[in-house]
Design a protein around this motif. Structure first.
Motif, PDB file in Angstrom:
ATOM      1  N   GLU A 556       0.823  -1.198   0.000  1.00 44.99           N
ATOM      2  CA  GLU A 556       0.000   0.000   0.000  1.00 44.99           C
ATOM      3  C   GLU A 556       0.872   1.268   0.000  1.00 44.99           C
ATOM      4  N   LYS A 557       1.880   1.253   0.856  1.00 45.24           N
ATOM      5  CA  LYS A 557       2.765   2.413   0.934  1.00 45.24           C
ATOM      6  C   LYS A 557       3.568   2.560  -0.357  1.00 45.24           C
ATOM      7  N   ILE A 558       3.985   1.426  -0.898  1.00 46.79           N
ATOM      8  CA  ILE A 558       4.768   1.471  -2.136  1.00 46.79           C
ATOM      9  C   ILE A 558       3.932   2.076  -3.261  1.00 46.79           C
ATOM     10  N   GLU A 559       2.669   1.706  -3.285  1.00 49.70           N
ATOM     11  CA  GLU A 559       1.786   2.245  -4.320  1.00 49.70           C
ATOM     12  C   GLU A 559       1.704   3.772  -4.205  1.00 49.70           C
ATOM     13  N   GLN A 560       1.505   4.243  -2.974  1.00 48.92           N
ATOM     14  CA  GLN A 560       1.421   5.697  -2.770  1.00 48.92           C
ATOM     15  C   GLN A 560       2.696   6.383  -3.204  1.00 48.92           C
ATOM     16  N   ASN A 561       3.817   5.762  -2.815  1.00 52.07           N
ATOM     17  CA  ASN A 561       5.098   6.359  -3.137  1.00 52.07           C
ATOM     18  C   ASN A 561       5.330   6.396  -4.652  1.00 52.07           C
ATOM     19  N   LEU A 562       4.918   5.327  -5.330  1.00 50.23           N
ATOM     20  CA  LEU A 562       5.066   5.256  -6.792  1.00 50.23           C
ATOM     21  C   LEU A 562       4.261   6.361  -7.459  1.00 50.23           C
ATOM     22  N   GLN A 563       3.042   6.496  -6.975  1.00 52.17           N
ATOM     23  CA  GLN A 563       2.145   7.481  -7.554  1.00 52.17           C
ATOM     24  C   GLN A 563       2.731   8.882  -7.400  1.00 52.17           C
ATOM     25  N   PHE A 564       3.425   9.089  -6.280  1.00 49.96           N
ATOM     26  CA  PHE A 564       4.047  10.375  -6.006  1.00 49.96           C
ATOM     27  C   PHE A 564       5.251  10.599  -6.931  1.00 49.96           C
ATOM     28  N   LEU A 565       6.038   9.534  -7.091  1.00 50.65           N
ATOM     29  CA  LEU A 565       7.253   9.669  -7.897  1.00 50.65           C
ATOM     30  C   LEU A 565       6.952   9.730  -9.395  1.00 50.65           C
ATOM     31  N   PHE A 566       5.906   8.966  -9.788  1.00 56.23           N
ATOM     32  CA  PHE A 566       5.580   8.895 -11.222  1.00 56.23           C
ATOM     33  C   PHE A 566       4.103   9.206 -11.414  1.00 56.23           C
TER      34      PHE A 566
END
Ligand code: ADP
Ligand code: ZN
Length: 793
Positions: A556-566
């Protein structure tokens, strides 16, 4: 002369119980019977007919009824069940329960009829009053309101004394499904019809049978249908309908290829043994995408050509529609696919068809091994290294891979275990000539195996970042090139734990000794063992602190972080939180296949059987998740995961790359995985196992004890420690004294275990028999014997 029978009941006490049979019945081994056991009605299976029972004939009770006209369990399955029961130290009745589809059970309906009312017994009188009030007969359920206990015991005594009669009726748990259908009786040109009636008649003329009433009544009202019926133009009849799980499968022509040289060679060896029709065990070590499934299909065709049947076991997760379609295109109607989404009715239906011989191939996870097929010629276990082949919830705690080898042996059949990352014990068996090793080292279209790059996360500049600079750059690069990316993290939720910064307190489940996982979507903390959840507290329950530290990231956190980065990337997440709906799996797959998704992120779920040509980058976010577990198979599992995930990359002309992020870059499981070096890993791991006396050098057993009272369990375990010290053949075993299990509490139950290692299976059996005979287990303590355990947590 009375007929005595030995009956196996689905209860965790002992193997069999003796009953007698009324003279008018002729029991056969393998039939089910209805009996009284401990004042309850039970269904059991006849497994023997002793001439003389082992104890007092007068105490032996009569059975109520035989359910089956013919034996339900044939000789072969009976022998198989007996073996499983002995090996896993589990009552055979529970083995049958695991073998049979739940839908086959019967419900007993009991009606009490009053015959006489003279008695002095107070309880009996109460019961009699109650029945009289109900008009001299009533259902047993109604009687439960009378609050007399033990009710059934009283009733049986009353029946014996002739005060009442208990009528027992048996109802199948799964009833036949019958629907109304409609058909045209005559084509006569009856002209006396209204336009709507005429329309219905014409509609029926164009249809081929069967036409369901339910469908027709959507278009035509009942009065129109009734009018035609009155005029004797149509007939309404009943028809039994059967489930059809293939109804919405896409049917296509089977793909046929020219086999690669490696496939040809492997198949040749398999076919030779299948032709011989004798037992032989193979391990196929074939790299990802080397064409193993194609080999399975051809081998199955060979077995069928001899009039034989086949079973193919697949981990549940690989049973995607693509897999089913692939087998269906080759074998069509003779296969039965069994999986966990089937209803009781569907499962029973396919079980019956297999038993009747109308289906010749069973495909499914673990329990498909028990398919009631006669004349077995071949058993295949795909992804044989998978843990899901082990039943770990309820006895028998069997491993379907090992039992597949056994069932093949008992049937003079060939067994084929296939994988890209062999289970250590399986590979060991090829070196000790128990299995023959088959190898496929190349991918089918000569694609090269992807390159693995290990990133040492300790050397990253910013330690709070989930992604290394390299992985970020590579993702960016693929997004620009419009190629797809797969990211793997074996942990769902947001953060693995929540810890108060001020006092160090870690939020724990109230029922388990497990830290709670934070889920950001609904701001909850959840226990992944028992499912307990609560809202994230604002303050630390211990010290009142406000600041929390979140453990390592979940999907879940990785998804949020990905969305932020890309921000423009299209991301899909797949884990057991996002795939609860029936088709969610399929939907995400379709989207990836059709190129609507740039980054697929997920847990274990995404590492199996995916074949997407445009995935050229795979990222393993933390390759240490498995390593921190106190489990002797942790390294092996880690190695398997890396290789399997890596295998998703570069499955077409475009070369694949795999980025492995870790804080343990020197760990041998990571080092060997990087070089795709199975043999190297195997030898290293084998050496460690030997030193620590772990399988395959020893047989391992764990006996687990559960109780909801810690103090009591601990003092009981002290007693066991003392008892075990008296075991006379200690030199043949290594017994690790009772200790709390690594997860010391689950669902309010405290857990202790004993581990036993022995060089030979008979020593284990001898110990368990001694243990059972000499150590008294009070019935409030739950004990579980796990032979060849997969997890020691
Ligand atoms: P594995 O089970 O080893 O991962 P599969 O049997 O699924 O491999 O094969 C991978 C892909 O290659 C599939 O799309 C399959 O249809 C295809 N394939 C298999 N054998 C051949 C072959 N001999 N020639 C061309 N393509 C093949
Ligand atoms: Zn819990």
């Amino acid at each position: 002369m009375k007929i005595f029978i030995e009956v196996a009941l689905p209860i965790n006490i002992k193997d069999t119980f003796t009953y007698s049979c009324p003279k008018n019945l002729s029991p056969q081994i393998g039939q089910r019977v209805i009996v009284d056991f401990n004042y309850r009605i039970q269904t059991g299976i006849i497994i023997g007919m002793p001439e003389k029972p082992a104890y007092d004939e007068d105490k032996i009770k009569e059975i109520h009824e035989i359910i089956d006209a013919k034996p339900l369990i044939n000789k072969e399955l009976l022998a198989f069940a007996e073996w499983i029961s002995k090996y896993y130290h589990c009552p055979i009745g529970l083995v049958f329960k695991a073998m049979l589809p739940a839908g086959i059970n019967v419900n007993t309906i009991q009606k009490i009829v009053l015959k006489k009312s003279e008695t002095k017994d107070k309880d009996f009188l109460k019961i009699i009053k109650f029945i009289e009030k109900n008009g001299n007969s009533c259902a047993i359920e109604d009687l439960k309101q009378s609050k007399i206990s033990p009710l059934y015991k009283n009733l049986l005594e009353m029946e014996e004394q002739g005060l009442i009669e208990i009528e027992r009726h048996y109802k199948r748990k799964v009833q036949k499904k019958v629907v109304n259908c409609i058909r045209l009786l005559t084509d006569s040109c009856e002209d006396n019809l209204t336009p709507k009636q005429q329309e219905l008649k014409q509609f029926l003329q164009t249809q081929s049978e069967p036409i369901f009433m339910a469908d027709i009544s959507k278009e035509f009202s009942y009065s129109i249908i009734n009018k035609l019926k009155e005029k004797n133009l149509i007939e309404i009849y009943k028809r039994e309908i059967h489930p059809d799980i293939f109804s919405d499968i896409v049917r296509h022509e089977p793909l046929t290829f020219e086999l690669t040289d490696e496939q040809t060679e492997v198949l040749g060896k398999l076919e030779a043994r299948i032709d011989e029709q004798t037992f032989h065990a193979f391990l196929l070590h074939g790299v990802t995408s080397s064409g193993k499934t194609e080999v399975y299909i051809r081998a199955m065709k060979k077995a069928l050509s001899h009039g034989k049947t086949a079973i193919i076991l697949i981990p549940e997760i690989s049973l995607t529609p693509q897999t089913v379609e692939r087998f269906y295109s080759h074998f069509g109607d003779i296969i039965a696919v069994l999986h966990s989404k089937l209803s009781d009715r569907e499962r029973l239906h396919y079980w019956n068809l297999l038993k009747k011989g109308e289906k010749k191939i069973a495909i499914g996870p673990r329990s498909a091994l028990f398919a009631p097929l006669e004349n077995l010629g071949l058993i295949i276990v795909d992804e044989e290294h998978e843990n899901t082949y082990k039943q770990h919830e309820r006895p028998p705690l069997y491993n379907a891979r090992d039992m597949a080898v056994l069932r093949a042996k008992m049937n003079n059949a060939v067994v084929l275990l296939g994988t890209a990352t062999p289970y250590l014990e399986s590979y060991f068996n090829t070196q000790h000539k128990k299995y023959s090793l088959l190898k496929m080292t190349k991918r089918v279209k000569n694609q090269i195996l992807p390159k693995l790059i290990v990133v040492d996360m300790r050397e990253e500049e910013d330690h709070t970042e989930i992604f290394s600079k390299l992985l970020r750059d590579k993702i960016e690069d693929r997004l620009i090139k419009k190629e797809q990316i797969l990211l793997f993290q074996n942990r769902r939720g947001y953060a693995s734990y929540v810890q108060c910064v001020k006092c160090g307190h870690v939020l724990q489940c109230k029922d388990c000794n497990i830290s709670m996982t934070y889920h950001s979507r609904n701001k909850k903390i959840k226990c992944h063992y028992c499912g307990y959840e609560r809202s994230m507290p604002r303050k630390c329950p211990e010290c009142g602190g406000y600041i929390f530290n979140f453990g390592s990231p979940g999907t879940e956190k990785i998804e949020q972080n990905l969305q932020f980065l890309f921000p423009t990337a299209r991301i899909a997440r797949m884990d057991s939180d996002t795939t609860t709906k029936k088709n969610s799996f399929q939907n995400v797959f379709d989207q990836v296949r059709n190129g609507y998704i740039d980054i697929l992120l997920g847990t274990q779920m995404i590492i199996k059987g995916l074949d997407f040509p445009n995935i050229t980058l795979v990222g393993i976010v933390s390759a240490d998740v498995n390593l921190n577990l106190p489990d002797f198979r942790a390294s092996e599992r880690n190695f398997q995961h890396i290789i399997q995930v890596a295998g998703r990359a570069g499955r077409s002309e475009k070369e694949g790359e795999v980025i492995v992020q870790t804080y343990n870059p020197k760990h041998y499981s990571i080092q060997y995985a990087q070089k795709q070096n199975f043999i190297g890993f195997y030898e290293h791991e084998l050496h460690l196992r030997n030193e620590l006396h772990y399988p395959p050098f020893t047989k391992l057993v764990r006996i687990l004890f559960l109780l909801n009272n810690e103090e009591r369990l601990r003092s009981y375990m002290e007693g066991i420690r003392y008892k075990i010290a008296q075991y006379p053949q200690k030199d043949k075993l290594i017994i690790l004294s009772p200790t709390p299990a690594p997860i010391s509490k689950i669902r309010k139950q405290y857990r202790y275990h004993i581990l036993i290692k022995a060089e030979h299976q008979p020593n284990i059996n001898r110990f368990i028999e001694w243990f059972r005979g000499n150590v008294k287990i009070p019935n409030y303590i739950k004990m579980q014997i796990d032979i060849d355990p997969i997890s020691l947590l």
